[in-house]
Scaffold this motif. Structure first.
Motif, PDB file in Angstrom:
ATOM      1  N   ARG A  70       4.107   0.184  -6.608  1.00  0.00           N
ATOM      2  CA  ARG A  70       2.750  -0.372  -6.583  1.00  0.00           C
ATOM      3  C   ARG A  70       2.125  -0.263  -5.197  1.00  0.00           C
ATOM      4  O   ARG A  70       0.962   0.101  -5.059  1.00  0.00           O
ATOM      5  N   ASP A  71       2.902  -0.591  -4.173  1.00  0.00           N
ATOM      6  CA  ASP A  71       2.394  -0.506  -2.794  1.00  0.00           C
ATOM      7  C   ASP A  71       1.990   0.919  -2.433  1.00  0.00           C
ATOM      8  O   ASP A  71       0.943   1.141  -1.823  1.00  0.00           O
TER       9      ASP A  71
ATOM     10  N   PRO B 144       7.762  -3.034  -6.859  1.00  0.00           N
ATOM     11  CA  PRO B 144       6.848  -3.370  -5.760  1.00  0.00           C
ATOM     12  C   PRO B 144       6.573  -2.189  -4.842  1.00  0.00           C
ATOM     13  O   PRO B 144       5.451  -1.983  -4.388  1.00  0.00           O
TER      14      PRO B 144
END
Length: 107
Positions: A58-59, A55
């Motif tokens: 991706r962020d 995550p």
């Protein structure tokens, strides 16, 4: 019988479409864009080994995707920084990734 210019261009479009795997409305990626996409895939592969990293990766990439494509110097800088961070991520001793963020301006 004479064809007008618009029908000729339409015929050319259809006749060349079979030869080109990319439709005219899709742009091809530049060398730098390909490098960034490859770096992203490498990060995702390396992040699988470490819980909670996907995550964050991706962020980070999503946030940086807002940078204008014309800001090549900034993109190249982030690409080089990303390569260094990828090497750190691949290190077995790495437990977390650091980041630099702009602090709020006083006032």
């Amino acid at each position: 019988m004479r064809q007008d210019a618009s029908s000729c261009s339409l015929i050319r479009t259809f006749s060349t479409r079979g030869a080109d795997p990319h439709p005219p409305e899709m742009s091809r990626h530049s060398k730098l864009q390909k490098q960034v996409l490859a770096l992203y895939r490498q990060f995702l592969r390396a992040g699988k080994e470490k819980p909670g990293f996907i995550p964050r990766i991706r962020d980070e990439f999503k946030e940086n995707s807002r940078i204008k494509k014309t800001d090549v110097m900034h993109i190249e800088y982030l690409y080089r920084r990303g390569q260094r961070q990828l090497e750190q991520l691949r290190d077995v001793n790495t437990k977390q990734l650091g980041s630099f963020s702009k602090g709020k301006e006083p006032g």
